[in-house]
Design a protein around this motif. Structure first.
Motif, PDB file in Angstrom:
ATOM      1  N   ILE A   6       0.847  -1.192   0.000  1.00 15.37           N
ATOM      2  CA  ILE A   6       0.000   0.000   0.000  1.00 15.37           C
ATOM      3  C   ILE A   6       0.885   1.246   0.000  1.00 15.37           C
ATOM      4  CG2 ILE A   6      -1.627   1.364   1.398  1.00 15.37           C
ATOM      5  CD1 ILE A   6      -2.751  -1.271   2.466  1.00 15.37           C
ATOM      6  N   GLY A   7       0.479   2.271  -0.765  1.00 13.34           N
ATOM      7  CA  GLY A   7       1.163   3.555  -0.690  1.00 13.34           C
ATOM      8  C   GLY A   7       1.719   4.051  -2.007  1.00 13.34           C
ATOM      9  N   HIS A   8       1.782   3.179  -3.014  1.00 15.23           N
ATOM     10  CA  HIS A   8       2.297   3.557  -4.330  1.00 15.23           C
ATOM     11  C   HIS A   8       1.155   4.077  -5.202  1.00 15.23           C
ATOM     12  CE1 HIS A   8       0.827  -0.561  -4.427  1.00 15.23           C
ATOM     13  NE2 HIS A   8       0.549  -0.364  -5.714  1.00 15.23           N
ATOM     14  N   LYS A   9       1.526   4.620  -6.364  1.00 18.15           N
ATOM     15  CA  LYS A   9       0.513   5.047  -7.327  1.00 18.15           C
ATOM     16  C   LYS A   9      -0.013   3.837  -8.091  1.00 18.15           C
ATOM     17  CE  LYS A   9       2.505   9.664  -8.179  1.00 18.15           C
ATOM     18  NZ  LYS A   9       3.821   9.521  -7.500  1.00 18.15           N
ATOM     19  N   CYS A  38      -0.619  -5.855  -4.842  1.00 20.78           N
ATOM     20  CA  CYS A  38      -0.375  -4.416  -4.850  1.00 20.78           C
ATOM     21  C   CYS A  38      -1.705  -3.675  -5.016  1.00 20.78           C
ATOM     22  CB  CYS A  38       0.569  -4.025  -5.990  1.00 20.78           C
ATOM     23  SG  CYS A  38       2.287  -4.506  -5.727  1.00 20.78           S
ATOM     24  N   TYR A  39      -1.971  -2.749  -4.101  1.00 17.89           N
ATOM     25  CA  TYR A  39      -3.178  -1.932  -4.185  1.00 17.89           C
ATOM     26  C   TYR A  39      -2.873  -0.667  -4.983  1.00 17.89           C
ATOM     27  CZ  TYR A  39      -6.045  -4.651  -0.936  1.00 17.89           C
ATOM     28  OH  TYR A  39      -6.809  -5.634  -0.348  1.00 17.89           O
ATOM     29  N   LYS A  65      -4.866  -5.086  -7.267  1.00 16.02           N
ATOM     30  CA  LYS A  65      -6.196  -4.657  -6.839  1.00 16.02           C
ATOM     31  C   LYS A  65      -6.267  -3.134  -6.901  1.00 16.02           C
ATOM     32  CE  LYS A  65      -7.637  -8.449  -3.824  1.00 16.02           C
ATOM     33  NZ  LYS A  65      -8.185  -8.806  -2.486  1.00 16.02           N
ATOM     34  N   ASN A  66      -7.460  -2.616  -7.103  1.00 14.07           N
ATOM     35  CA  ASN A  66      -7.652  -1.169  -7.127  1.00 14.07           C
ATOM     36  C   ASN A  66      -8.036  -0.648  -5.752  1.00 14.07           C
ATOM     37  OD1 ASN A  66      -6.975  -0.573  -9.731  1.00 14.07           O
ATOM     38  ND2 ASN A  66      -9.068  -0.507 -10.506  1.00 14.07           N
ATOM     39  N   ALA A  67      -7.402   0.432  -5.355  1.00 14.39           N
ATOM     40  CA  ALA A  67      -7.807   1.173  -4.161  1.00 14.39           C
ATOM     41  C   ALA A  67      -8.579   2.395  -4.648  1.00 14.39           C
ATOM     42  CB  ALA A  67      -6.581   1.589  -3.351  1.00 14.39           C
ATOM     43  N   ALA A  80      -6.769   6.910  -1.240  1.00 10.28           N
ATOM     44  CA  ALA A  80      -6.403   5.553  -1.658  1.00 10.28           C
ATOM     45  C   ALA A  80      -5.764   4.773  -0.511  1.00 10.28           C
ATOM     46  CB  ALA A  80      -5.447   5.607  -2.848  1.00 10.28           C
ATOM     47  N   SER A  81      -4.966   5.446   0.311  1.00  7.84           N
ATOM     48  CA  SER A  81      -4.326   4.764   1.436  1.00  7.84           C
ATOM     49  C   SER A  81      -5.367   4.216   2.408  1.00  7.84           C
ATOM     50  CB  SER A  81      -3.391   5.726   2.176  1.00  7.84           C
ATOM     51  OG  SER A  81      -2.387   6.197   1.322  1.00  7.84           O
TER      52      SER A  81
END
Length: 372
Positions: A6-9, A38-39, A65-67, A80-81
């Protein structure tokens, strides 16, 4: 073991340091037997270089996965986070790995659900000028306090960051540097056609265009020197449109300054492969992937004398005093005038950095931390 990032674009991507790290590291972890998700922010898309590499929401064995978020400057990352943290809290993950300080503001959510959480601090982001001194900077500092208090393990990239967390929070952290793979060097073809660039005909900087990267120092210094080398600025805005406008205004009177915008793939390889000098004029770094890449391409490297640069490049770079335009101009001029300085810096730079920093070592060290 199941791990959520979590935390990336977006992954896969080269859009920033964190994206670059995860695009490289996550498939290696899958090969080592981990189940990695990876979200990605719902507002971001993969760049052209990676179109077609994600099939059935999978990239090289890494689940995507999409956040959900809103594409609003300054808020997309924050939203998103939280949506990713909530989703991951209900997922069957053994470890939830947060990247960067801002996203760690949501780290307490999976902790409420009894999840093990790891945080990687890629840099002290609240210091970055683009966030100013208002809400964004305070929010990122809040994320730093959350990770210092609640993360089960904290990864930092440098001794300076290790010392900071020890002195500020009495928090023990683990230093795991970034890595580098041997790159594929390419002759100048695309860059010759697009920009008229040939081998050793230009000075380059590859960077996000943000104030702490010091591109304004480089333009000012370049405008002071006498050379037939062009200046190539490869990178794009990162919520810093005003800063980019200022850079282009500084460069407006000099036709030898070329802005390429964001580049990746073959064209990026060509820029690295054929540069006479690569410059890293930053005021602030975590551990620069551009520095590692420059040396891996056997570039002659000129960079600011901050500890995060000097401790990595050692004697394989020439240094100027951080923020000192006159010193930067003097070093640039000497390198343009004397090719022997450049040749000496290039000698063995690639083997030095490839032997010192390995992505395989990074993957193994990270997995050991997960097991712990």
């Amino acid at each position: 073991m199941k791990v959520a990032m979590i935390g990336h674009k977006v992954v896969p991507s080269r859009r920033g340091g964190i994206e670059n790290v995860l695009t490289t590291l996550c498939p290696m972890m899958v090969e080592m037997g981990l189940d990695v998700t990876c979200y990605n922010r719902s507002s971001d898309k993969v760049e052209n270089e990676y179109v077609g590499t994600v099939e059935n929401k999978m990239y090289k064995g890494v689940k995507i996965k999409n956040a959900w978020t809103l594409n609003i400057r300054g808020f997309a990352a924050m939203i998103a986070s939280f949506t990713a943290a909530i989703s991951a809290s209900f997922g069957n993950y053994d470890v939830i790995h947060f990247h960067a300080e801002g996203p760690c503001a949501a780290l307490w959510i999976p902790k409420l659900f009894g999840k093990k959480c790891v945080a990687t601090v890629h840099g002290l982001d609240w210091q970055r000028e683009k966030w100013g001194k208002g809400f964004a900077s305070k929010y990122i500092k809040f994320g730093e306090k959350v990770l210092a208090k609640y993360a089960d393990e904290v990864i930092v990239l440098s001794q300076a960051a290790y010392d900071y967390f020890k002195e500020t929070y009495n928090r023990e952290t683990t230093i795991i540097h970034n890595g580098i793979n041997r790159p594929e060097r390419k002759d100048a073809e695309i860059i010759t056609e697009k920009y008229g660039l040939t081998k050793d005909s230009y000075i380059s900087v590859v960077s996000r265009l943000t104030a702490e990267k010091g591109i304004h120092y480089l333009i000012d210094a370049y405008n002071k020197i006498t050379t037939d080398k062009k200046l190539v600025i490869a990178g794009d805005t990162s919520d810093t449109d005003d800063y980019v406008r200022m850079l282009k205004e500084k460069a407006a009177g000099n036709p030898d300054i070329i802005f390429t915008g964001f580049i990746s793939g073959d064209i990026l390889n060509e820029v690295y492969s054929n540069a006479y000098i690569n410059v890293l004029p930053s005021d602030l770094e975590g551990m620069s992937l551009c520095l590692l890449e420059s040396l891996a391409y056997n570039n002659a490297l000129l960079c600011s004398d901050i500890p995060e640069n000097t401790s990595v490049a050692e004697d394989k770079a020439l240094y100027f005093k951080k923020g000192n335009i006159d010193d930067l101009a003097e070093k640039l001029q000497s390198m343009c005038n004397d090719v022997s300085i450049v040749e000496k810096l290039r000698d063995g730079a690639d083997e030095f950095i490839l032997n010192k920093y390995s992505w395989q070592d990074v993957a193994e060290a990270t997995c050991r931390l997960y097991e712990k």
